[in-house]
Design a protein around this motif. Structure first.
Motif, PDB file in Angstrom:
ATOM      1  N   UNK A  98       0.813  -1.210   0.000  1.00 46.07           N
ATOM      2  CA  UNK A  98       0.000   0.000   0.000  1.00 46.07           C
ATOM      3  C   UNK A  98       0.855   1.272   0.000  1.00 46.07           C
ATOM      4  N   UNK A  99       2.161   1.102  -0.206  1.00 43.65           N
ATOM      5  CA  UNK A  99       3.061   2.255  -0.248  1.00 43.65           C
ATOM      6  C   UNK A  99       3.657   2.390  -1.647  1.00 43.65           C
ATOM      7  N   UNK A 100       3.647   3.600  -2.136  1.00 45.17           N
ATOM      8  CA  UNK A 100       4.258   3.890  -3.435  1.00 45.17           C
ATOM      9  C   UNK A 100       5.314   4.981  -3.229  1.00 45.17           C
ATOM     10  N   UNK A 101       6.527   4.731  -3.749  1.00 45.43           N
ATOM     11  CA  UNK A 101       7.627   5.673  -3.633  1.00 45.43           C
ATOM     12  C   UNK A 101       7.799   6.387  -4.971  1.00 45.43           C
ATOM     13  N   UNK A 102       7.744   7.725  -4.944  1.00 50.72           N
ATOM     14  CA  UNK A 102       7.974   8.522  -6.149  1.00 50.72           C
ATOM     15  C   UNK A 102       9.338   9.209  -6.029  1.00 50.72           C
ATOM     16  N   UNK A 103      10.106   9.094  -7.107  1.00 50.80           N
ATOM     17  CA  UNK A 103      11.422   9.744  -7.147  1.00 50.80           C
ATOM     18  C   UNK A 103      11.540  10.522  -8.444  1.00 50.80           C
ATOM     19  N   UNK A 104      12.396  11.538  -8.433  1.00 48.27           N
ATOM     20  CA  UNK A 104      12.637  12.341  -9.643  1.00 48.27           C
ATOM     21  C   UNK A 104      13.731  11.691 -10.486  1.00 48.27           C
ATOM     22  N   UNK A 105      13.853  12.181 -11.724  1.00 49.60           N
ATOM     23  CA  UNK A 105      14.892  11.642 -12.600  1.00 49.60           C
ATOM     24  C   UNK A 105      16.286  11.897 -12.035  1.00 49.60           C
ATOM     25  N   UNK A 106      16.491  13.062 -11.428  1.00 49.21           N
ATOM     26  CA  UNK A 106      17.818  13.362 -10.883  1.00 49.21           C
ATOM     27  C   UNK A 106      18.170  12.393  -9.771  1.00 49.21           C
ATOM     28  N   UNK A 107      17.210  12.056  -8.891  1.00 46.77           N
ATOM     29  CA  UNK A 107      17.466  11.080  -7.837  1.00 46.77           C
ATOM     30  C   UNK A 107      17.709   9.703  -8.430  1.00 46.77           C
ATOM     31  N   UNK A 108      17.058   9.427  -9.568  1.00 47.40           N
ATOM     32  CA  UNK A 108      17.221   8.136 -10.218  1.00 47.40           C
ATOM     33  C   UNK A 108      18.629   7.959 -10.772  1.00 47.40           C
ATOM     34  N   UNK A 109      19.219   9.052 -11.285  1.00 47.29           N
ATOM     35  CA  UNK A 109      20.484   8.955 -11.995  1.00 47.29           C
ATOM     36  C   UNK A 109      21.704   9.124 -11.096  1.00 47.29           C
ATOM     37  N   UNK A 110      21.551   9.796  -9.965  1.00 51.04           N
ATOM     38  CA  UNK A 110      22.732   9.982  -9.124  1.00 51.04           C
ATOM     39  C   UNK A 110      23.037   8.690  -8.377  1.00 51.04           C
ATOM     40  N   UNK A 111      24.310   8.321  -8.394  1.00 51.95           N
ATOM     41  CA  UNK A 111      24.752   7.089  -7.730  1.00 51.95           C
ATOM     42  C   UNK A 111      23.884   5.918  -8.161  1.00 51.95           C
TER      43      UNK A 111
END
Length: 723
Positions: A566-579
């Motif tokens: 029941x939890x969904x995590x949203x991340x931005x593209x910048x967070x996706x690409x760093x490290x």
């Protein structure tokens, strides 16, 4: 404690010390040897004189022995008279066996009153005569040197029995003359030898002191000129030559160390005043130069423009392409900035992606604005870094001396304020400082201070915006959106404080509060037996930088007891690409737990679509800017179509954000979009009102049946109708 003479000698020059030592040693040697020679000659002369007198006394004794035996003075007197006629005999005395004067005779013209026996009368007692004889015996040696006469006392024997004594006094002038001659010869020899030694000593000390003095002169020259490359010529191969070799070796080491020290000093000077990456002046040197420029400008009554430049979205470039690419970009930016200003102006890097420029003798604000326009125009051309091409813009703030400030700190602060104003106006522009900007900056500082206490005071609230499935019309999840109930400014949207939270480091604490609150609310809905709807929380890139994403999420799920599905995590593209290695791993672990992973605002970042297949992503959310313009712009329509097609090929869910009209709804449905989110369904509302969407009803039925596009008021009506 040192004696004055010793101190005086220690302070003498080396040449004089050497002369003093050599001459002292020579003089002492000559004196001792001459003294020995004179003493030896004196001893020889004295012995010869005494041997002569002894032989004479023995002869007199043999000849006068019968006279003594018969007590007849006349023969004895006849014996001694011829002796006294010798030029050097002063007097002769013969004593009888009883120790009384038997006969005496003194040479004519040789009166010497100092003779001990001379003053005794003929009838002198035995004791008086004996005392005089003892005096003669004891003074026999010293009288030759001091009294001028020599003496000898010899016994007179007859048949082995002493029957008398003979005493002879002789003139010692011959002995003394010979002694004087020997002394004069010795002194002459000493004088000549001393002169020879002086010449020899001068030459000898010169051989020793000249190289040392030459070395001393070289030391003084090197010390004065600081030229450690000089070398001294070795004069000989003895110890002094070794000293020269050591001195040259020492100079060589000092020269090498001096070169290293100069290089390090130059390096430290470079580090202290220049940025090591771009080679531009750093903050320290910029402050110094600007202070001097303001001083001269004030005297000449000229204006100075201070310009503050900040790259837009530079952090995203660092996060997505790496810090190495970011560094190369900064170097290229520094090179371009130098092409705009004059040689009398200064370009500096304050740190990060912040650059500053001051231009001297600027006539007015129009000229300063012209320079700022040129600076903004520099970024119109892409930056080519190797095989990559990067586009970046800059926000520029301009302030003018003396109109906007009279000190370095004041001008830079106002230029910074103007730069932030340019960013607030959409970036990629410049802004001239205006006093009203100060009010905005002051409000920003106040807001930042309030933000630090907002979590503790419970001033944040969560609103939720539903996402609806286009096929069933049912709500699949709700997105958590934070709002700040400011006690003075009222309800503040995220765009008013999220950037402040990121800059101040408060974003981690705020994100943790949102995640915990959203999970608690989802657990409450679950316990209330409402339809299972996921709650979505946007995680800050800061969590991925700290690499504590999984720990934070698991801690909240454990504390709240919420089912991970029941939890969904949203991340931005910048967070996706760093490290990306860490991000890929942690997202896969979260997805294996049942958590849904979504990419928010897709299409606005710098990531390549080819990267997406590497990450365990469930959903792509198309950014609202493309949705809002898709009915007006064919380019945006093409982007939306491409994103949907790409996501389907990767078997990902598609969510369109910002849907506000039925036309947009129908177009998205025709292209195969899975879910929508926007004002057409509902604005963000509180938890109680959004819970009314958790039904099996088709929430898009009313929109599909409408004959005309829904306006904002209609959308609001739908929201109110469902509330």
């Amino acid at each position: 404690m040192r004696r004055p003479g010793e101190k005086f000698i220690r302070n003498l020059p080396l040449q004089r010390k050497l002369m003093l030592i050599i001459m002292g040693c020579c003089t002492a040697t000559l004196f001792v040897s001459s003294l020995f020679f004179v003493a030896r000659e004196a001893k020889v002369l004295y012995r010869n004189q005494q041997e002569y007198l002894v032989s004479l006394a023995d002869m007199i004794g043999r000849n006068s022995a019968p006279a003594l035996a018969f007590n007849d003075p006349k023969p004895a007197l006849d014996t001694i008279r011829p002796v006294t006629e010798k030029g050097n005999i002063l007097a002769v005395y013969i004593l009888n066996k009883d120790g009384r004067l038997f006969v005496r005779y003194q040479a004519a013209g040789q009166v010497h009153t100092a003779l001990p026996l001379e003053g005794l009368p003929d009838w002198a007692s035995q004791d008086q005569v004996a005392e005089a004889v003892r005096q003669v015996t004891s003074e026999a040696y010293t009288s030759s040197f001091l009294s001028g006469y020599a003496s000898v006392v010899r016994p007179i024997r007859l048949d082995g029995e002493q029957i008398g004594t003979v005493v002879i006094h002789a003139n010692a002038s011959g002995f003394l003359n010979s002694l004087r001659w020997n002394v004069l010869v010795a002194l002459g020899f000493m004088a000549v030898t001393f002169l020879v030694f002086c010449l020899f000593s001068a030459r000898l000390q010169l051989m020793i002191s000249a190289p040392l003095l030459g070395l001393l002169a070289a030391m003084k020259e090197i010390s004065a000129s600081k030229n450690f490359a000089l070398r001294v010529t070795k004069p000989c191969d003895d110890e002094i030559g070794l000293l020269y070799d050591g001195f040259n070796e020492m100079l060589h080491e000092i020269e090498e160390r001096d070169q290293i020290l100069r290089q390090r000093q130059a390096h430290l000077q470079q580090l202290a005043h220049y940025d090591p990456l771009t080679r531009l002046p750093n903050r320290t040197l910029f402050y110094d130069r600007l202070a001097q420029a303001l001083f001269h400008a004030e005297r000449a009554r000229e204006a100075v423009a201070v310009i503050f430049i900040d790259l837009d979205h530079f952090k995203d470039i660092n996060d997505t392409l790496g810090h190495r690419t970011g560094d190369l970009l900064l170097i290229e930016v520094a090179g371009r900035l130098g092409t705009v200003v004059r040689s009398c102006d200064t370009v500096a890097r304050l740190g990060g992606d912040e650059f500053t420029i001051f231009c001297q003798n600027v006539a007015n604000e129009e000229n300063a604005a012209l320079v700022a326009q040129k600076l903004v125009a520099l970024f119109a051309t892409p930056f080519r870094l190797g095989s990559s091409e990067i586009r970046v813009t800059a926000s520029v703030g301009v302030t003018l001396f003396p109109h906007h400030g009279k000190t370095v700190d004041e001008l830079l602060m106002n230029a910074d304020i103007a730069m932030y104003h340019a960013k607030g106006c959409g970036k990629n522009v410049f802004a001239l400082f205006d006093k009203r900007m100060n009010e905005h900056a002051s409000e920003r500082v106040t807001l930042l201070a309030d933000l630090r206490q907002a979590v503790e005071l419970g001033q944040f609230v969560l609103h939720y915006q539903p996402k609806v499935d286009l096929l069933t019309g049912k709500v699949t999840s709700v997105e958590s959106l934070v709002r700040w109930m400011h006690p003075r400014l009222g309800m503040l949207a995220p765009d008013k404080f999220i950037r402040l939270a990121e800059e101040s480091g408060m974003i981690a604490e705020l994100t943790a509060w949102v995640l915990r609150t959203a999970c608690l609310q989802a657990k409450a809905w679950q316990d209330a037996n409402l339809a299972p709807v996921r709650v979505a929380v946007n995680l800050s890139p800061f969590h991925f930088q700290r690499q504590d994403v999984k720990q934070s999420v698991c801690a909240v799920l454990e504390a709240t007891g919420l089912d991970p599905t029941l939890l969904e995590i949203e991340i931005t593209e910048s967070a996706l690409m760093q490290n990306d290695e860490y991000t890929c791993r942690v997202l896969r672990e979260l997805r294996e737990m049942g958590i849904t992973i979504s990419v928010d605002d897709f299409g606005t970042g710098y990531s390549s679509l080819s990267y997406l297949h590497r990450f365990p992503i469930n959903t792509l959310k198309i950014d609202r800017t493309f949705i809002l313009n898709m009915m007006k712009s064919s380019e945006d329509q093409a982007i939306v179509t491409a994103i949907i097609a790409m996501a389907k090929s990767l078997k990902m869910q598609i969510v369109a954000e910002g849907v506000e009209s039925v036309d947009q709804l129908e177009a998205l449905k025709d292209q195969g979009c899975h879910e929508i989110q926007g004002f057409l369904v509902s604005r963000p509302v509180n938890a109680e009102r959004v819970a009314r969407f958790f039904t099996d009803e088709d929430h898009l039925q009313l929109q599909n049946s409408a004959a005309q596009p829904l306006a904002e008021g209609t959308a609001q009506h739908l929201v109110n109708g469902k509330a």
